[in-house]
Design an enzyme around this catalytic site. Structure first.
Site, short mmCIF file in Angstrom:
data_model
loop_
_atom_site.label_atom_id
_atom_site.label_comp_id
_atom_site.label_asym_id
_atom_site.label_seq_id
_atom_site.Cartn_x
_atom_site.Cartn_y
_atom_site.Cartn_z
N ARG A 152 41.02 34.90 38.04
CA ARG A 152 42.08 35.34 37.14
C ARG A 152 42.87 34.19 36.58
O ARG A 152 43.81 34.40 35.82
CB ARG A 152 43.04 36.21 37.94
CG ARG A 152 42.85 37.67 37.77
CD ARG A 152 43.93 38.30 38.63
NE ARG A 152 44.39 39.50 38.06
CZ ARG A 152 43.94 40.70 38.44
NH1 ARG A 152 43.00 40.82 39.33
NH2 ARG A 152 44.46 41.77 37.90
N ARG A 204 46.55 57.20 35.93
CA ARG A 204 45.60 56.75 36.95
C ARG A 204 46.01 57.25 38.34
O ARG A 204 47.17 57.22 38.71
CB ARG A 204 45.53 55.23 36.99
CG ARG A 204 44.69 54.80 38.23
CD ARG A 204 44.21 53.42 38.18
NE ARG A 204 45.26 52.45 38.12
CZ ARG A 204 45.04 51.15 38.01
NH1 ARG A 204 43.78 50.71 37.95
NH2 ARG A 204 46.03 50.31 37.95
N ARG A 258 49.37 54.24 42.12
CA ARG A 258 49.61 52.90 42.63
C ARG A 258 51.05 52.46 42.37
O ARG A 258 51.60 52.79 41.33
CB ARG A 258 48.64 51.91 41.96
CG ARG A 258 47.48 51.53 42.85
CD ARG A 258 46.41 50.80 42.12
NE ARG A 258 46.85 49.58 41.45
CZ ARG A 258 46.03 48.73 40.83
NH1 ARG A 258 44.72 48.98 40.82
NH2 ARG A 258 46.49 47.66 40.24
P1 AP5 Z 1 43.93 44.60 40.48
O1 AP5 Z 1 43.84 45.65 41.49
O2 AP5 Z 1 42.75 43.79 40.18
O3 AP5 Z 1 44.55 45.23 39.17
P2 AP5 Z 1 44.30 44.93 37.62
O4 AP5 Z 1 43.48 43.80 37.16
O5 AP5 Z 1 45.68 44.98 37.10
O6 AP5 Z 1 43.40 46.03 37.19
P3 AP5 Z 1 43.47 47.50 37.57
O7 AP5 Z 1 42.89 47.75 38.89
O8 AP5 Z 1 44.89 47.97 37.32
O9 AP5 Z 1 42.60 48.15 36.41
P4 AP5 Z 1 41.01 48.26 36.27
O10 AP5 Z 1 40.57 47.36 35.17
O11 AP5 Z 1 40.33 48.17 37.58
O12 AP5 Z 1 40.95 49.74 35.70
P5 AP5 Z 1 40.51 51.11 36.40
O13 AP5 Z 1 39.03 51.17 36.56
O14 AP5 Z 1 41.35 51.40 37.58
O15 AP5 Z 1 45.12 43.60 40.88
C1 AP5 Z 1 46.39 44.08 41.28
C2 AP5 Z 1 47.31 42.92 41.54
O16 AP5 Z 1 46.79 42.11 42.62
C3 AP5 Z 1 47.47 41.93 40.38
O17 AP5 Z 1 48.48 42.36 39.49
C4 AP5 Z 1 47.84 40.65 41.13
O18 AP5 Z 1 49.18 40.66 41.53
C5 AP5 Z 1 46.99 40.74 42.39
N1 AP5 Z 1 45.69 40.05 42.26
C6 AP5 Z 1 44.46 40.63 42.29
N2 AP5 Z 1 43.49 39.71 42.13
C7 AP5 Z 1 44.13 38.52 41.99
C8 AP5 Z 1 43.67 37.19 41.76
N3 AP5 Z 1 42.35 36.89 41.64
N4 AP5 Z 1 44.60 36.21 41.67
C9 AP5 Z 1 45.91 36.47 41.77
N5 AP5 Z 1 46.41 37.71 41.97
C10 AP5 Z 1 45.51 38.73 42.07
O19 AP5 Z 1 40.87 52.13 35.20
C11 AP5 Z 1 42.21 52.38 34.82
C12 AP5 Z 1 42.41 53.86 34.47
O20 AP5 Z 1 41.71 54.15 33.25
C13 AP5 Z 1 41.83 54.83 35.50
O21 AP5 Z 1 42.68 55.94 35.64
C14 AP5 Z 1 40.46 55.24 34.92
O22 AP5 Z 1 40.07 56.54 35.35
C15 AP5 Z 1 40.73 55.17 33.43
N6 AP5 Z 1 39.56 54.72 32.66
C16 AP5 Z 1 38.69 53.73 33.02
N7 AP5 Z 1 37.76 53.54 32.04
C17 AP5 Z 1 38.06 54.42 31.05
C18 AP5 Z 1 37.47 54.69 29.76
N8 AP5 Z 1 36.39 54.02 29.32
N9 AP5 Z 1 38.04 55.66 29.01
C19 AP5 Z 1 39.12 56.35 29.45
N10 AP5 Z 1 39.74 56.14 30.65
C20 AP5 Z 1 39.22 55.18 31.44
MG MG Z 2 40.97 47.75 39.57
#
Ligand code: AP5
Ligand code: MG
Ligand code: ZN
Length: 215
Positions: free
Chosen positions: A88, A127, A160
């Site tokens: 990231r 979500r 979340r």
């Molecule tokens: P992390 O858990 O990785 O969160 P994020 O990157 O913010 O991503 P999300 O999990 O929120 O979203 P996603 O892309 O996985 O989407 P999802 O499939 O759930 O990280 C959380 C925190 O941890 C960070 O903020 C940071 O603090 C820390 N962290 C983690 N890794 C780190 C690193 N490497 N370095 C430093 N800090 C780190 O989908 C979202 C929603 O949309 C769901 O409800 C889903 O059902 C819906 N959806 C999905 N696809 C579609 C579609 N095509 N159409 C319609 N709806 C959809």
């Molecule tokens: Mg995720």
């Protein structure tokens, strides 16, 4: 296959990673999930990580890198892996390149799941996640089959802590400042493929498999 997922918070990385992991039989490694399980278990790492996560900031590289290093050395990563949410930052990407080089392997593809910010802000309020097995749902786009119980394990799905609108906006800013530059970084390595993440979950999955060359 060795895959990393780029894409903003809420772009669908976790949703697609689960499907890819099942289809290709490679482990899904999400640093976000690892931090959340540490928070749930009350570990030192969890306590430290939570401070940053609740503010929409990245957990410092030095707390993140070692986790991934240990994980990639486990036996089940031998035939590939899918990294969701790592790297990231540029230092994390450089670290990963070095670690893989030492292991004598290379990334095959960096999937960039693209969704505009406005769409993400709308999406995140709906979500829901399973705290036990990590499955992701959406109240409208992908609800659990039975009320608010996880299809996979029957636990109650929850929102979340970092999905409040003001935190989502901060996470998006963090993404644009610190993570988006990775698209250039991996474009220079010639491994980025962009996928439209607005097309609905199944259509996006189809695009992902096309990009991976999986029939
Ligand atoms: P992390 O858990 O990785 O969160 P994020 O990157 O913010 O991503 P999300 O999990 O929120 O979203 P996603 O892309 O996985 O989407 P999802 O499939 O759930 O990280 C959380 C925190 O941890 C960070 O903020 C940071 O603090 C820390 N962290 C983690 N890794 C780190 C690193 N490497 N370095 C430093 N800090 C780190 O989908 C979202 C929603 O949309 C769901 O409800 C889903 O059902 C819906 N959806 C999905 N696809 C579609 C579609 N095509 N159409 C319609 N709806 C959809
Ligand atoms: Mg995720
Ligand atoms: Zn579950």
């Amino acid at each position: 296959m060795r895959i990393i997922l780029l894409g903003a918070p809420g772009s669908g990385k976790g949703t697609q990673a689960v499907v890819i992991s099942q289809r290709l039989k490679i482990p899904h490694i999400s640093t976000g999930d690892i931090f959340r399980s540490n928070i749930k278990n009350g570990t030192e790492l969890g306590k430290k990580a939570k401070e940053y996560m609740d503010k929409g900031l990245l957990v410092p590289d030095e707390l993140t890198i070692d986790i991934v290093k240990d994980r990639l050395q486990q036996e089940d990563c031998k035939n590939g892996f899918i990294l969701d949410g790592f790297p990231r930052t540029i230092p994390q990407a450089e670290y990963l390149d070095n670690a893989l080089k030492e292991m004598g392997i290379k990334l095959d593809i960096a999937l960039n799941i693209h969704v505009p910010d406005e769409e993400i802000i709308k999406r995140m309020s709906g979500r829901r996640v399973c705290p036990k097995c990590g499955m992701t749902y959406h109240t409208e786009n992908n609800p659990p089959k039975k009320g608010n119980l996880c299809d996979g394990c029957g636990s109650e799905v929850v929102q979340r802590d970092d999905d409040k609108e003001e935190t989502v906006i901060k996470r998006l800013k963090t993404y644009h400042d610190q993570t988006e530059p990775l698209i250039d970084y991996y474009t220079k390595q010639g491994i980025v493929v962009k996928v439209d993440g607005t097309a609905g979950i199944e259509a996006t999955t189809q695009d992902v498999f096309n990009a991976l060359g999986v029939k």
